[in-house]
Write a protein that holds these residues in place. Sequence first.
Motif, PDB file in Angstrom:
ATOM      1  N   SER A  22      38.331  42.669  47.552  1.00  0.00           N
ATOM      2  CA  SER A  22      37.984  40.953  47.341  1.00  0.00           C
ATOM      3  C   SER A  22      36.991  40.954  46.354  1.00  0.00           C
ATOM      4  CB  SER A  22      37.312  40.653  48.602  1.00  0.00           C
ATOM      5  OG  SER A  22      36.375  41.377  48.868  1.00  0.00           O
ATOM      6  N   MET A  23      36.185  42.024  45.918  1.00  0.00           N
ATOM      7  CA  MET A  23      35.292  41.954  44.632  1.00  0.00           C
ATOM      8  C   MET A  23      35.796  42.641  43.461  1.00  0.00           C
ATOM      9  SD  MET A  23      31.450  43.245  46.307  1.00  0.00           S
ATOM     10  CE  MET A  23      30.631  42.257  44.932  1.00  0.00           C
ATOM     11  N   THR A  24      36.706  43.301  43.468  1.00  0.00           N
ATOM     12  CA  THR A  24      37.135  43.813  42.190  1.00  0.00           C
ATOM     13  C   THR A  24      38.084  42.903  41.611  1.00  0.00           C
ATOM     14  OG1 THR A  24      38.876  45.091  43.265  1.00  0.00           O
ATOM     15  CG2 THR A  24      36.851  46.331  43.001  1.00  0.00           C
ATOM     16  N   THR A  25      38.681  41.886  42.334  1.00  0.00           N
ATOM     17  CA  THR A  25      39.403  41.146  41.781  1.00  0.00           C
ATOM     18  C   THR A  25      38.915  39.728  41.503  1.00  0.00           C
ATOM     19  OG1 THR A  25      40.379  40.445  43.966  1.00  0.00           O
ATOM     20  CG2 THR A  25      41.674  42.069  42.722  1.00  0.00           C
ATOM     21  N   ALA A  26      37.649  39.508  42.153  1.00  0.00           N
ATOM     22  CA  ALA A  26      37.118  38.089  41.802  1.00  0.00           C
ATOM     23  C   ALA A  26      35.894  38.425  41.051  1.00  0.00           C
ATOM     24  CB  ALA A  26      36.339  37.965  43.264  1.00  0.00           C
TER      25      ALA A  26
END
Length: 246
Positions: free
Chosen positions: A237-241
């Motif tokens: 969720s953090m690597t794509t956002a």
Amino acid sequence: MSSSEDNSIKEQPLTKRAKLDNPKDQTEGELDAFEDVLFDGTTRPQDLIKPYLDGLIPYVNDTANHTDELYHEDKACVVVRDTYNKARCHMLVIPKRSIDEPKCLTTADLPLLQHIHERSLWVIAKMKRDHPELRDVGFRAGIHAIPSVRQLHIHVISQDFDSERLKNKKHWNSFTTEYFIDTDELLAMLKAKGEVKVDSEKVQAALKRDMKCHVCDQPLRNIPLLKKHIKTHLPASMTTAQPEDV
């Protein structure tokens, strides 16, 4: 901080240094110099750095002029966004009662400390609810064993450490070693001993320790390598956002 930078800060007239009380008005270079002074505050004459030491007081006494930083306020404390955030979410929970530092706490302060602890947990829950990219990220709430500024404050910080302002070993070790004391440990210490005491020599040494990953303990010799490595532990969720303002 180099010796030349150190001297330039010491030699600034008090009126010039005092303007750094309002970090949002400063250049990036001035902010970095300000932060270095905060980190080394315990080793400098207090009369030379009073503006830095009292940098949190306006957030409590003058919230009307700090609405950009203010996240929450209740009768007992304020929650503000840390100007020097070391992660995507980095808040400070500051009591309104004047308490210089953890060693000033007594058992009479237990109800207030419990409230601040619970408010920190509320901030974490709200961050996870309002910001989807943070839902799978760990959080910690706690203090620095030797604070760099006056007025007790609790750091609420997400464990991604995804911030351009995390720049050196002291920054990293201040949040990932025993230099950082979780609020539940702080409460337990105060309940058991009636005071807060730390081994100053031990925690100061922790700031100078070689860096290692806070997840897998892999040694990391510099900040670029550390930042590259810790990204491997971030949830999808953090690597794509993209980072959001929190």
